[in-house]
Design a protein around this motif. Sequence first.
Motif, PDB file in Angstrom:
ATOM      1  N   PRO A   1       0.758  -1.219  -0.042  1.00  0.00           N
ATOM      2  CA  PRO A   1      -0.015  -0.018   0.002  1.00  0.00           C
ATOM      3  C   PRO A   1       0.733   1.193  -0.119  1.00  0.00           C
ATOM      4  O   PRO A   1       0.445   2.128  -0.584  1.00  0.00           O
ATOM      5  N   LEU A   2       2.183   1.106   0.550  1.00  0.00           N
ATOM      6  CA  LEU A   2       2.784   2.560   0.692  1.00  0.00           C
ATOM      7  C   LEU A   2       3.242   2.732  -0.784  1.00  0.00           C
ATOM      8  O   LEU A   2       3.207   3.935  -1.015  1.00  0.00           O
ATOM      9  N   VAL A   3       4.022   1.708  -1.426  1.00  0.00           N
ATOM     10  CA  VAL A   3       4.556   1.822  -2.818  1.00  0.00           C
ATOM     11  C   VAL A   3       3.433   2.245  -3.684  1.00  0.00           C
ATOM     12  O   VAL A   3       3.607   3.162  -4.719  1.00  0.00           O
ATOM     13  N   ARG A   4       2.219   1.701  -3.223  1.00  0.00           N
ATOM     14  CA  ARG A   4       1.179   2.023  -4.353  1.00  0.00           C
ATOM     15  C   ARG A   4       0.608   3.424  -4.395  1.00  0.00           C
ATOM     16  O   ARG A   4       0.329   3.968  -5.482  1.00  0.00           O
ATOM     17  N   GLN A   5       1.096   4.261  -3.448  1.00  0.00           N
ATOM     18  CA  GLN A   5       0.914   5.455  -3.467  1.00  0.00           C
ATOM     19  C   GLN A   5       1.687   6.249  -4.988  1.00  0.00           C
ATOM     20  O   GLN A   5       0.976   7.241  -5.392  1.00  0.00           O
ATOM     21  N   ALA A   6       2.870   5.747  -4.963  1.00  0.00           N
ATOM     22  CA  ALA A   6       3.554   6.224  -6.122  1.00  0.00           C
ATOM     23  C   ALA A   6       2.816   5.929  -7.466  1.00  0.00           C
ATOM     24  O   ALA A   6       2.829   6.627  -8.447  1.00  0.00           O
ATOM     25  N   GLY A   7       2.280   4.543  -7.419  1.00  0.00           N
ATOM     26  CA  GLY A   7       1.487   4.008  -8.657  1.00  0.00           C
ATOM     27  C   GLY A   7       0.302   5.031  -9.009  1.00  0.00           C
ATOM     28  O   GLY A   7       0.251   5.455 -10.039  1.00  0.00           O
ATOM     29  N   GLN A   8      -0.298   5.352  -8.000  1.00  0.00           N
ATOM     30  CA  GLN A   8      -1.479   5.859  -8.062  1.00  0.00           C
ATOM     31  C   GLN A   8      -1.184   7.461  -8.468  1.00  0.00           C
ATOM     32  O   GLN A   8      -2.208   8.104  -9.155  1.00  0.00           O
ATOM     33  N   ALA A   9      -0.323   8.063  -8.132  1.00  0.00           N
ATOM     34  CA  ALA A   9       0.472   9.371  -8.475  1.00  0.00           C
ATOM     35  C   ALA A   9       0.878   9.393  -9.823  1.00  0.00           C
ATOM     36  O   ALA A   9       1.419  10.446 -10.357  1.00  0.00           O
ATOM     37  N   GLY A  10       1.024   8.159 -10.611  1.00  0.00           N
ATOM     38  CA  GLY A  10       1.601   7.978 -11.879  1.00  0.00           C
ATOM     39  C   GLY A  10       2.977   8.203 -11.994  1.00  0.00           C
ATOM     40  O   GLY A  10       3.532   8.503 -12.820  1.00  0.00           O
ATOM     41  N   ALA A  11       3.750   7.838 -10.874  1.00  0.00           N
ATOM     42  CA  ALA A  11       5.408   7.916 -11.035  1.00  0.00           C
ATOM     43  C   ALA A  11       5.869   6.863 -12.247  1.00  0.00           C
ATOM     44  O   ALA A  11       5.365   5.929 -12.465  1.00  0.00           O
ATOM     45  N   ASP A  12       6.933   7.980 -12.899  1.00  0.00           N
ATOM     46  CA  ASP A  12       7.638   6.914 -13.901  1.00  0.00           C
ATOM     47  C   ASP A  12       8.916   6.044 -13.337  1.00  0.00           C
ATOM     48  O   ASP A  12       9.293   5.004 -13.875  1.00  0.00           O
ATOM     49  N   ILE A  13       9.584   6.688 -12.546  1.00  0.00           N
ATOM     50  CA  ILE A  13      10.871   6.197 -11.899  1.00  0.00           C
ATOM     51  C   ILE A  13      10.742   6.095 -10.360  1.00  0.00           C
ATOM     52  O   ILE A  13      10.342   7.135  -9.711  1.00  0.00           O
ATOM     53  N   LEU A  14      10.873   5.039  -9.773  1.00  0.00           N
ATOM     54  CA  LEU A  14      10.998   4.978  -8.390  1.00  0.00           C
ATOM     55  C   LEU A  14      12.404   4.962  -8.080  1.00  0.00           C
ATOM     56  O   LEU A  14      13.268   3.954  -8.188  1.00  0.00           O
ATOM     57  N   LEU A  15      13.149   5.948  -7.167  1.00  0.00           N
ATOM     58  CA  LEU A  15      14.415   5.697  -6.505  1.00  0.00           C
ATOM     59  C   LEU A  15      14.082   5.101  -5.216  1.00  0.00           C
ATOM     60  O   LEU A  15      13.543   5.412  -4.303  1.00  0.00           O
ATOM     61  N   LEU A  16      15.094   4.202  -5.008  1.00  0.00           N
ATOM     62  CA  LEU A  16      14.730   3.299  -4.008  1.00  0.00           C
ATOM     63  C   LEU A  16      16.287   3.044  -3.163  1.00  0.00           C
ATOM     64  O   LEU A  16      17.163   2.169  -3.504  1.00  0.00           O
ATOM     65  N   PRO A  17      17.003   3.926  -2.482  1.00  0.00           N
ATOM     66  CA  PRO A  17      18.009   3.693  -1.951  1.00  0.00           C
ATOM     67  C   PRO A  17      18.008   2.870  -0.728  1.00  0.00           C
ATOM     68  O   PRO A  17      16.778   2.757   0.354  1.00  0.00           O
ATOM     69  N   SER A  18      18.962   1.864  -0.526  1.00  0.00           N
ATOM     70  CA  SER A  18      18.832   0.678   0.259  1.00  0.00           C
ATOM     71  C   SER A  18      20.011   0.568   1.007  1.00  0.00           C
ATOM     72  O   SER A  18      21.126   0.950   0.576  1.00  0.00           O
ATOM     73  N   SER A  19      20.051  -0.214   1.978  1.00  0.00           N
ATOM     74  CA  SER A  19      21.035  -0.612   2.669  1.00  0.00           C
ATOM     75  C   SER A  19      20.695  -2.071   3.359  1.00  0.00           C
ATOM     76  O   SER A  19      19.763  -2.245   4.353  1.00  0.00           O
ATOM     77  N   ASP A  20      21.603  -3.201   2.916  1.00  0.00           N
ATOM     78  CA  ASP A  20      21.074  -4.339   3.263  1.00  0.00           C
ATOM     79  C   ASP A  20      22.339  -4.850   3.755  1.00  0.00           C
ATOM     80  O   ASP A  20      23.311  -4.647   4.684  1.00  0.00           O
ATOM     81  N   TYR A  21      22.205  -6.620   3.972  1.00  0.00           N
ATOM     82  CA  TYR A  21      23.312  -7.366   4.064  1.00  0.00           C
ATOM     83  C   TYR A  21      23.274  -8.497   3.457  1.00  0.00           C
ATOM     84  O   TYR A  21      21.975  -8.845   2.642  1.00  0.00           O
ATOM     85  N   ALA A  22      24.241  -9.393   3.022  1.00  0.00           N
ATOM     86  CA  ALA A  22      24.158 -10.419   1.990  1.00  0.00           C
ATOM     87  C   ALA A  22      23.036 -11.380   2.240  1.00  0.00           C
ATOM     88  O   ALA A  22      22.514 -11.654   1.239  1.00  0.00           O
ATOM     89  N   GLN A  23      22.737 -11.546   3.414  1.00  0.00           N
ATOM     90  CA  GLN A  23      21.499 -12.622   3.520  1.00  0.00           C
ATOM     91  C   GLN A  23      20.226 -12.150   3.125  1.00  0.00           C
ATOM     92  O   GLN A  23      19.182 -13.023   2.747  1.00  0.00           O
ATOM     93  N   VAL A  24      19.976 -11.012   3.079  1.00  0.00           N
ATOM     94  CA  VAL A  24      18.578 -10.230   2.647  1.00  0.00           C
ATOM     95  C   VAL A  24      18.749  -9.624   1.364  1.00  0.00           C
ATOM     96  O   VAL A  24      17.749  -9.263   0.875  1.00  0.00           O
TER      97      VAL A  24
END
Length: 511
Positions: free
Chosen positions: A370-393
């Motif tokens: 539902p959170l990301v769907r806000q961008a879809g409902q707004a007609g976004a063309d590109i989603l910028l997704l900064p992340s910080s993970d680790y190898a297992q996930v």
Amino acid sequence: MRSWLWLLAGAALLPFTLLQTTIPLAAWVAPVLLLRFARTTRARWALPALAVAVAVGAAISFRGVFPGDQIAMIAAGAGVLGVVPYALDGLLGRRLSGLPRTLVFPAADVALAFLFSTGEMGTMGHAVGTQVGNLPLLQSVSVTGLWGLAFLIAWTAPVCNELWERGFDLRAAGRSTVVWVCSLSAVLLLGGARLVFDPPAGSTVRVAALAPNRATDDASVAAGIKAGPRSAAERAELRRRYYTPTVDDMFDRTVTAARSGARIVLWSEAAAYDFVEEGAAVVERARAVARAERIYLQIGVVYLLPRERSPNVEIRAIMIDPGGTVVWNYLKTSTPVGDGNVPGPGVVPTIDTPYGRLATVICFDANFMPLVRQAGQAGADILLLPSSDYAQVTDALAQQAVLRGVENGMSVVRSARLGTSIAVDHQGRMIGYEASWFSSDARTTDHTMTVTVPLQGRHTPYSRWVGDAVAWLCLTGLLAMTAVAAVRRFRPTAAAEPDRATEPALPAVRS
């Protein structure tokens, strides 16, 4: 004894259906084998055995992600919840026949996953993520979201078991097999047609995704700097020794990327750290660079707050336009275990640019449909997704990012610290991949991914109209089938008989 072999075979496949070391086919086959075991073994033995199998599979999948005691709790919870679809199949299925009988298991599976997705983990590690490499199949999520494909995968188990119980006689298996085959064929054919007849077209933009230098980042982590009250002199010394080298490198590489043609530069989550008291300094520097290079620059900063108790950090993604104006200062919405961050208000920002409509969320946020769907409902063309993970996930989180992009018709550029950076177009095609953080020479590698991204996304049925309707339909359908089964229990003479022209009576099955 043969039924226990199905349990062992299905249990052996379970660890490959989520999170780490996934095998796409395992997500389809494991439930078939486990349901076969459940239908041919007395419930008092089958359900505890299935609970143990699911718990062990979850423990293996979550290895290295959490401490041992937390994994034990997660595994125990997974074992208890994981048997629910099998228990309901046995409880309700014996009072239903034909097509309805095959719908109990997938409806319960999707309803359970949907309810679980409203919790702290969202859709992280869902088995549908293993299917992101099958592009024709993947297009279905643009219509139904993750839930339609989840239903199709789970539906395979009871349909195959119907065939199994009838000696794989396709004529005897009846309409349930026909409907399943037609459904899967339609998904694949329509998905393939979408790929062929509506591919990304038109203009593109060059995007650079930057993660911090491994050597300076490791030095900062090793220093073990914690949030809490500090004097101005202490903050200045820590910034000089540990934070400034990373920030200097990030801005140097930002300028290099811009002068190489990048019009959008995206830093990873936690690319820079700073104390909230001096928080304006890195933003002012970013404004100057964006203005000088005429780029859209999104920086990722973790601000340490002057308190020791959690939440004591702010995780932010700050976008600056070519005029040097801060157009959004997004505070991470989700609160993953261990981050200790102040949660944001959960409003996804967007901005219209010459390179399409841009939007952003941060890392774990992408597990919440539902959170990301806000961008879809707004007609976004590109989603910028900064992340910080680790190898297992990192692979599991990247899979969810791909799903969110296809669901909402957006390209996704995911810049990851401590993980794998990827970029995909709005149909899920991989257009960028950078995994140097885990390479043997990672400390001397420039962790930069440069990609050419389509400017125009697509409006999707999921983002505009459907949303979670399929999940709600499964939940209400399950309740309806429960009511029907209850009525048939107390009024057995009213129970509908199978269509014997196409579906002979089932053989006796122990329960």
